[in-house]
Each structure stands twice: as structure tokens, then as C-alpha cells.
Design an enzyme around this catalytic site. Structure first.
Site, PDB file in Angstrom:
ATOM      1  CE  LYS A 180      -3.531  -2.677  -0.121  1.00 27.59           C
ATOM      2  NZ  LYS A 180      -4.415  -3.124   0.934  1.00 27.59           N
TER       3      LYS A 180
HETATM    4  C1  LIG Z   1      -5.457  -4.212   1.260  1.00 32.85           C
HETATM    5  C2  LIG Z   1      -6.912  -3.930   1.302  1.00 32.85           C
HETATM    6  C3  LIG Z   1      -7.704  -4.249   2.418  1.00 32.85           C
HETATM    7  C4  LIG Z   1      -7.190  -5.060   3.571  1.00 32.85           C
HETATM    8  O1  LIG Z   1      -6.090  -4.507   4.187  1.00 32.85           O
HETATM    9  P1  LIG Z   1      -5.054  -5.452   5.000  1.00 32.85           P
HETATM   10  O2  LIG Z   1      -4.175  -4.466   5.682  1.00 32.85           O
HETATM   11  O3  LIG Z   1      -4.342  -6.293   3.995  1.00 32.85           O
HETATM   12  O4  LIG Z   1      -5.857  -6.269   5.952  1.00 32.85           O
HETATM   13  C5  LIG Z   1      -9.031  -3.857   2.407  1.00 32.85           C
HETATM   14  N1  LIG Z   1      -9.562  -3.207   1.356  1.00 32.85           N
HETATM   15  C6  LIG Z   1      -8.850  -2.909   0.259  1.00 32.85           C
HETATM   16  C7  LIG Z   1      -9.497  -2.160  -0.859  1.00 32.85           C
HETATM   17  C8  LIG Z   1      -7.503  -3.285   0.192  1.00 32.85           C
HETATM   18  O5  LIG Z   1      -6.795  -3.003  -0.910  1.00 32.85           O
END
Ligand SMILES: *Cc1c(COP(=O)(O)O)cnc(C)c1O
Length: 383
Positions: A180
Site C-alpha cells: 500500500k
Molecule cells: C489491502 C486492502 C484491504 C485489507 O487490508 P489489510 O491491511 O491487507 O488487511 C481492504 N480493502 C482494500 C481495498 C484493500 O486493498
């Protein structure tokens, strides 16, 4: 293989983590408060609650909203499964509403059509980092007596009409997973301008414990006393990881700038190619680009995916429509209900995008894509 996304870690990040390890607190100490204050400053002063993942942030947000059995959540299907799965974990029923064929974001009119008297939350996603049309969505949600949740796992640092993501919806959730826009290894946060939702979110993250005497049922029990009024879980993000988060936040503006540069370089290099469509930016949006979602036309997405993977380029597809997952199929959800999302999925290919990606690599990806579509290659493959 060149990955489609990865973290950017510098010596300052490492030093920030090491400093916490040498101190008195490993978890729930001063670094948590600092990280939450830093995050709040980024999102226009809105209170934030740090948690252990983006998935935990969604679960906490739904719990804070008080949803449970008999309630409905209207949800965008062009997302990671967690946006919907966490609502179901709380006992709610998820109703999917279609997305824009341009941005992949929840369409306000589709959300409005999916609302019923039971709808408590409308869950939108800033797909690829492009903010949702928040004013229309807020109106749809509030007109129906529901809250608007913005899953901003892709979009921390973005703005919509100059207002920061995190200050827009009733509840915003972030993810700090390594791919991210900012990382704490695993981590996430909830932002909400509503003090009651913020208090409920902080409480759910910490077992539901109440330590405020004014709210206790037995306030005179003693100095050690704490109470649970509603069940919660342990989703506390430790000091060690919050220190990494605060350190990363200092480079967020550069992350955004570099991601925008790479995004623009792909678009400049690919927009004249017959057979693809480059991503759209709506007026009013200043995205934090997490993904570069190229659209591959004429049913050639899979071939291009295989071609690029064979060339060492770690492309990805984001996302299979959530209700196509077998767990939803087994609950009776059927294909065909969100045609825009299904078409988007059929065409989508995420090209590598992360701050430390060099221009040379971007150009190499562009060249491989161009070669794939070049007339000579089509001729050769026909022979
Ligand atoms: C990555 C992601 C999540 C979940 O996040 P994690 O930190 O991996 O649990 C939820 N929603 C979206 C749109 C994502 O890209």
C-alpha cells in the site's frame, strides 16, 4: 520478477523502529499516540484509531457503526474481499451495487437503488487511489438513514475537492500493508469525524474495555477497575509498528509525487496504443495512485498478463468481483448482478507502481506492452 507493488524503507525508518525496541514500551505507549496524532494531522484533524490491519480497520468500523444481524450493508464489488467479509463477520447481509465503468468506484445511483429500510452502512472504495464521489454518496447514505464508509486502503494522502481522504466520509479505513501507499508491515486505521464513532472504534479495538469512570456501571469498585459493556477484540497496533508509521508519514508527500509521475509516464507511453484504455481522473480528484489499472480490450487481458509475467514483470489483477468468490456463490450470490464491475474485472491489469520503481523499468514495461500490440507481432502470430 519485478513486483507490482512494494514498500520503500529508508535508514530513518529502521532507526525509528530500533529506538522503540530500546525503550520501555513495545506496545500501546507513546508511539501509538504520536502515530494517531500524525495521522489525524494528515486527515484534517479528524480523530484516528490505529489497528493491526486494513481488515481490522473495516471490522472495527462496522462494529463502531453497530451493525449486526438483520442489518444490510451496500458494498462496492470492485475491491478486496475484506470490505464485504468483515460486514458479514458482524452478522450483516451485504448487498452489492455496481461501479463506474470509468473509475471502478461505487456509483451513487446504484448505491441508492440498492438501499432498503435495513441499510445501515454504504461501503465505498477509493479504487486504485481515486477518491469516490463523496458528496453524492453521503447524500444517498444519509437520505436512507445510513452511514458512509470509505475504504481508503488505496488512497491515504489523496484529496477530493481539496479536502483530504479521511475527513470526507462518516468512517474511513486505511491499510498499511507493504504494497500500500505507506507501511507499518501489517497495520491500519479508522478515521471518523464523529466523536461517538471514534470512542466506539477505540473501545472495540481494545476488548471493549471501558476505563472512563463517568461511563462505568460500578464507578466505585476501585482504582484497578475496568468494565466491558460490549464485546470487542484485540486489534492494537504496537508501538514498534506505529514508530515505523510515523516515520513513513514524513515521506508520504514524496510517495504521492513519485507515484503520480510514474502514473503519468505510463499514460503518456500507452494512451495511443490501440487495444488498451488508460485510467481516468475525474475533475476534483487528486488521487494518491496505489494502482495503475490498465484496461485491456478485446478479450486480450489474459494474454497480456502471461506475456508480461513471462517478461519478468509482476503484473496483477485487481479485483475479481467480490461476489464471485465461492464463499459468496455458496450463499446464493449470482454472477451478472454488477455488469460494470464484471467487465472492469475482465479488462483490468495492474502495472507495477511503487515509489522506488525507476523510469527505466517503467519504460521497459511500456515497451513490452507496445510490442504486444504492435502489428508485426500480430502478423507473426498469424503465420
Ligand atoms: C489491502 C486492502 C484491504 C485489507 O487490508 P489489510 O491491511 O491487507 O488487511 C481492504 N480493502 C482494500 C481495498 C484493500 O486493498
Amino acid at each position: 520478477m519485478l513486483p507490482y507493488g512494494r514498500q520503500s524503507i529508508v535508514e530513518e525508518d529502521i532507526a525509528a523502529v530500533a529506538e522503540v525496541l530500546r525503550g520501555d514500551w513495545l506496545t500501546t505507549g507513546p508511539a501509538v499516540r504520536r502515530f494517531e496524532a500524525d495521522l489525524s494531522a494528515l486527515v484534517g484533524g479528524v480523530p484516528t484509531v490505529s489497528v493491526t490491519s486494513g481488515t481490522a480497520a473495516l471490522h472495527v468500523a462496522y462494529a463502531a457503526a453497530g451493525i449486526g444481524q438483520g442489518d444490510e450493508v451496500v458494498c462496492a464489488p470492485m475491491t478486496f474481499v475484506a470490505t464485504a467479509a468483515t460486514a458479514i463477520q458482524q452478522g450483516a447481509t451485504v448487498v452489492f451495487a455496481d461501479v463506474s465503468p470509468e473509475t471502478g468506484n461505487l456509483l451513487p445511483e446504484a448505491a441508492a437503488a440498492a438501499m432498503t429500510a435495513k441499510t445501515r452502512v454504504v461501503s465505498s472504495v477509493d479504487y486504485a487511489g481515486h477518491p469516490v464521489q463523496v458528496d453524492e454518496l453521503l447524500k444517498v447514505a444519509h437520505d436512507g438513514g445510513a452511514l458512509l464508509l470509505e475504504d481508503a486502503a488505496h488512497s491515504i494522502g489523496g484529496t477530493w475537492q481539496r479536502r483530504p481522504v479521511g475527513a470526507l466520509a462518516d468512517l474511513t479505513t486505511f491499510s498499511f500493508f507493504p504494497t500500500k501507499n505507506l507501511t507499518t508491515a501489517e497495520g491500519g486505521a479508522v478515521a471518523t469525524p464523529n466523536p461517538d464513532l471514534a470512542r466506539r472504534a477505540a473501545q472495540f479495538r481494545n476488548h471493549g474495555l471501558v476505563r472512563d469512570k463517568a461511563r462505568m456501571r460500578y464507578p466505585d469498585e476501585g482504582g484497578w477497575h475496568q468494565e466491558v459493556h460490549e464485546f470487542g477484540l484485540n486489534y492494537r497496533l504496537p508501538d514498534v509498528l506505529c514508530a515505523l508509521g510515523s516515520s513513513q508519514l514524513r515521506r508520504l508527500a514524496w510517495f504521492k509525487e513519485r507515484r503520480a509521475e510514474i502514473h503519468a509516464r505510463y499514460t503518456a507511453g500507452l494512451s495511443d496504443v490501440d487495444g488498451v484504455r488508460t485510467p481516468v481522473t475525474l475533475p476534483g480528484a487528486d488521487p494518491m495512485w496505489h494502482l495503475y489499472p490498465l484496461r485491456v480490450l478485446d478479450g486480450r487481458r489474459r494474454d497480456l498478463f502471461d506475456h508480461l509475467r513471462a517478461g519478468g514483470i509482476g503484473v496483477q489483477v485487481n479485483y475479481i468481483p467480490v461476489y464471485w468468490h465461492p464463499v459468496f456463490a455458496d450463499l446464493g450470490y449470482q454472477r451478472g448482478m454488477c455488469p460494470n464491475a464484471e467487465r472492469f474485472y475482465a479488462e483490468e491489469l495492474s502495472l507495477p507502481l511503487f515509489p522506488d520503481l525507476s523510469d527505466d523499468y517503467v519504460d521497459r514495461v511500456i515497451e513490452l506492452v507496445r510490442k504486444f500490440f504492435s502489428p508485426e507481432r500480430s502478423l507473426r502470430s498469424e503465420q
